[in-house]
Design a protein around this motif. Structure first.
Motif, mmCIF file in Angstrom:
data_model
loop_
_atom_site.group_PDB
_atom_site.id
_atom_site.type_symbol
_atom_site.label_atom_id
_atom_site.label_comp_id
_atom_site.label_asym_id
_atom_site.label_seq_id
_atom_site.Cartn_x
_atom_site.Cartn_y
_atom_site.Cartn_z
ATOM 1 N N ILE A 246 0.840 -1.208 0.000
ATOM 2 C CA ILE A 246 0.000 0.000 0.000
ATOM 3 C C ILE A 246 0.875 1.257 0.000
ATOM 4 N N LEU A 247 1.911 1.246 0.824
ATOM 5 C CA LEU A 247 2.796 2.416 0.900
ATOM 6 C C LEU A 247 3.459 2.673 -0.445
ATOM 7 N N ALA A 248 3.897 1.584 -1.088
ATOM 8 C CA ALA A 248 4.603 1.735 -2.361
ATOM 9 C C ALA A 248 3.660 2.181 -3.479
ATOM 10 N N GLU A 249 2.462 1.581 -3.510
ATOM 11 C CA GLU A 249 1.547 1.862 -4.620
ATOM 12 C C GLU A 249 0.744 3.151 -4.433
ATOM 13 N N ASP A 250 0.277 3.379 -3.201
ATOM 14 C CA ASP A 250 -0.672 4.473 -2.980
ATOM 15 C C ASP A 250 -0.099 5.690 -2.270
ATOM 16 N N TYR A 251 0.994 5.480 -1.534
ATOM 17 C CA TYR A 251 1.539 6.610 -0.759
ATOM 18 C C TYR A 251 3.040 6.781 -0.979
ATOM 19 N N PRO A 252 3.456 6.938 -2.227
ATOM 20 C CA PRO A 252 4.893 7.090 -2.490
ATOM 21 C C PRO A 252 5.483 8.326 -1.811
ATOM 22 N N ASP A 253 4.637 9.311 -1.523
ATOM 23 C CA ASP A 253 5.151 10.543 -0.909
ATOM 24 C C ASP A 253 4.896 10.600 0.591
ATOM 25 N N GLY A 254 4.506 9.459 1.174
ATOM 26 C CA GLY A 254 4.302 9.432 2.617
ATOM 27 C C GLY A 254 2.830 9.376 3.000
ATOM 28 N N LEU A 255 2.577 9.192 4.295
ATOM 29 C CA LEU A 255 1.217 9.042 4.799
ATOM 30 C C LEU A 255 0.515 10.392 4.906
ATOM 31 N N PRO A 256 -0.804 10.400 4.735
ATOM 32 C CA PRO A 256 -1.554 11.654 4.800
ATOM 33 C C PRO A 256 -1.640 12.207 6.223
ATOM 34 N N GLU A 257 -1.776 13.502 6.308
ATOM 35 C CA GLU A 257 -1.836 14.193 7.596
ATOM 36 C C GLU A 257 -3.076 13.784 8.406
ATOM 37 N N CYS A 258 -4.163 13.428 7.693
ATOM 38 C CA CYS A 258 -5.437 13.184 8.390
ATOM 39 C C CYS A 258 -5.432 11.949 9.277
ATOM 40 N N ILE A 259 -4.369 11.147 9.243
ATOM 41 C CA ILE A 259 -4.350 9.962 10.121
ATOM 42 C C ILE A 259 -3.421 10.152 11.320
ATOM 43 N N SER A 260 -2.779 11.299 11.419
ATOM 44 C CA SER A 260 -1.803 11.492 12.504
ATOM 45 C C SER A 260 -2.493 11.358 13.858
ATOM 46 N N GLY A 261 -1.843 10.634 14.751
ATOM 47 C CA GLY A 261 -2.391 10.379 16.085
ATOM 48 C C GLY A 261 -3.135 9.063 16.168
ATOM 49 N N THR A 262 -3.698 8.622 15.025
ATOM 50 C CA THR A 262 -4.421 7.346 15.006
ATOM 51 C C THR A 262 -4.007 6.536 13.773
ATOM 52 N N ARG A 263 -2.725 6.542 13.491
ATOM 53 C CA ARG A 263 -2.228 5.882 12.280
ATOM 54 C C ARG A 263 -2.520 4.383 12.291
ATOM 55 N N GLY A 264 -2.512 3.774 13.475
ATOM 56 C CA GLY A 264 -2.740 2.332 13.579
ATOM 57 C C GLY A 264 -4.154 1.937 13.179
ATOM 58 N N ILE A 265 -5.118 2.780 13.518
ATOM 59 C CA ILE A 265 -6.506 2.477 13.150
ATOM 60 C C ILE A 265 -6.663 2.599 11.638
ATOM 61 N N ALA A 266 -6.054 3.636 11.068
ATOM 62 C CA ALA A 266 -6.075 3.792 9.608
ATOM 63 C C ALA A 266 -5.430 2.586 8.941
ATOM 64 N N GLN A 267 -4.340 2.130 9.510
ATOM 65 C CA GLN A 267 -3.633 0.967 8.992
ATOM 66 C C GLN A 267 -4.520 -0.259 8.945
ATOM 67 N N GLN A 268 -5.390 -0.413 9.967
ATOM 68 C CA GLN A 268 -6.265 -1.581 10.023
ATOM 69 C C GLN A 268 -7.279 -1.564 8.875
ATOM 70 N N TYR A 269 -7.812 -0.381 8.587
ATOM 71 C CA TYR A 269 -8.734 -0.249 7.453
ATOM 72 C C TYR A 269 -8.013 -0.522 6.138
ATOM 73 N N LEU A 270 -6.838 0.053 5.967
ATOM 74 C CA LEU A 270 -6.088 -0.130 4.725
ATOM 75 C C LEU A 270 -5.692 -1.587 4.532
ATOM 76 N N PHE A 271 -5.224 -2.212 5.611
ATOM 77 C CA PHE A 271 -4.791 -3.605 5.568
ATOM 78 C C PHE A 271 -5.931 -4.512 5.115
ATOM 79 N N HIS A 272 -7.085 -4.388 5.752
ATOM 80 C CA HIS A 272 -8.189 -5.280 5.435
ATOM 81 C C HIS A 272 -8.761 -4.986 4.052
#
Length: 277
Positions: A246-272
């Motif tokens: 996901i990081l390579a394909e969708d976020y080559p320039d890094g993670l979006p600001e809107c997930i800061s503080g709860t990056r792990g929860i965002a990760q769970q949605y992206l992962f599944h």
DNA sequence: TACCAGGGCCTTT
DNA sequence: AAAGGCCATGGT
């Protein structure tokens, strides 16, 4: 206390009706390994040494045979029921990919599991597939956990696991991971790894990680999983093969600001989302 | 930096 | 039914 306080006592059961709680998705999205669906569609499992059956009805989610006290003390924190997931998902929707993920996987909540169980489970998860992870964890609980009645067993204590030794773990067929499980059990049992301290809100993710990677077989990924799923550190960010993709394909320039503080929860949605699409 | 460490699930042949 | 790829990785 639930953010949107909306539960009622219905005989022996507690019924809750809150936004963003899909039981099946939450329990079967790869964050926990001890829940399964029964023939009638209920979900059954054990956490904090307490068996639980959940049922999704038109009135909401039924917690079968649960007292108000147990609900508040155990299951509200376990299912993260105090957190406003609608607000969280709205924030995530500022990002294009995440917007799809939270829409298609609506109802996932991050479970707040026991630290030792999360650590041990994610050691077992390494280079392994989910059906087999569940099998190994199930055999571990049957072998060394406490029998709770019916077909339910607690997750064994680190002391019990350490006492079993590598040879004692042979029946669970964990393969090369057995020696890692034993090292983890020893370090938790003797206090070298102090979860009480890692659990403190003021203990940072980096501090927790530095402690956990002292365990043989625990690297960056397993440490981040333990912090996220077992220590309430919702900004921990485990990077497995799927998230790497996901990081390579969708976020080559890094993670979006809107997930800061709860990056792990965002990760769970992206992962599944990535795994099932 | 490769490659190896249990074992078994799952897809392909 | 047999084969082979793959798996919520980390150590050497």
């Amino acid at each position: 206390m639930i953010a949107e306080k909306n539960f009622v006592k219905n005989g022996e059961n507690i019924v809750i009706n809150i936004p963003c709680f899909n039981v099946g998705l939450t329990l079967d999205c790869g964050q926990a390994f001890r829940w399964s669906q029964t023939e009638n569609g209920d979900w059954h499992g054990v956490a904090f040494s307490r068996p639980l059956t959940l049922r999704e009805t038109e009135n909401g989610v039924e917690f079968i045979g649960v007292t108000e006290e147990e609900f508040e003390k155990i299951w509200v924190p376990y299912f993260d029921l105090d957190r406003d997931y609608n607000a969280l998902c709205e924030r995530f929707k500022n990002d294009e990919q995440l917007s799809k993920a939270v829409t298609e996987c609506y109802g996932i909540r991050l479970l707040r599991q026991e630290p030792w169980e999360a650590l041990c489970s994610f050691i077992i998860s390494q280079n392994n597939n989910i059906p087999r992870i569940k099998g190994i964890v199930d055999r571990l609980c049957r072998l060394l956990g406490e029998h709770l009645g019916d077909d339910d067993y607690s997750f064994p204590t680190p002391e019990r696991v350490a006492a079993a030794g590598i040879e004692g773990l042979a029946p669970i067929r964990a393969g090369f991971r057995a020696k890692y499980i034993i090292d983890a059990a020893q370090k938790v049992a003797n206090g070298e790894i102090d979860f009480e301290k890692i659990l403190l809100p003021e203990t940072s993710i980096d501090e927790g990680r530095d402690e956990l990677i002292k365990i043989k077989g625990v690297g960056e990924k397993v440490a981040q999983c333990t912090l996220l799923y077992g220590c309430g550190k919702v900004d921990a960010f485990p990077i497995d093969v799927w998230v790497k993709r996901i990081l390579a394909e969708d976020y080559p320039d890094g993670l979006p600001e809107c997930i800061s503080g709860t990056r792990g929860i965002a990760q769970q949605y992206l992962f599944h989302w990535k795994r099932t699409s």
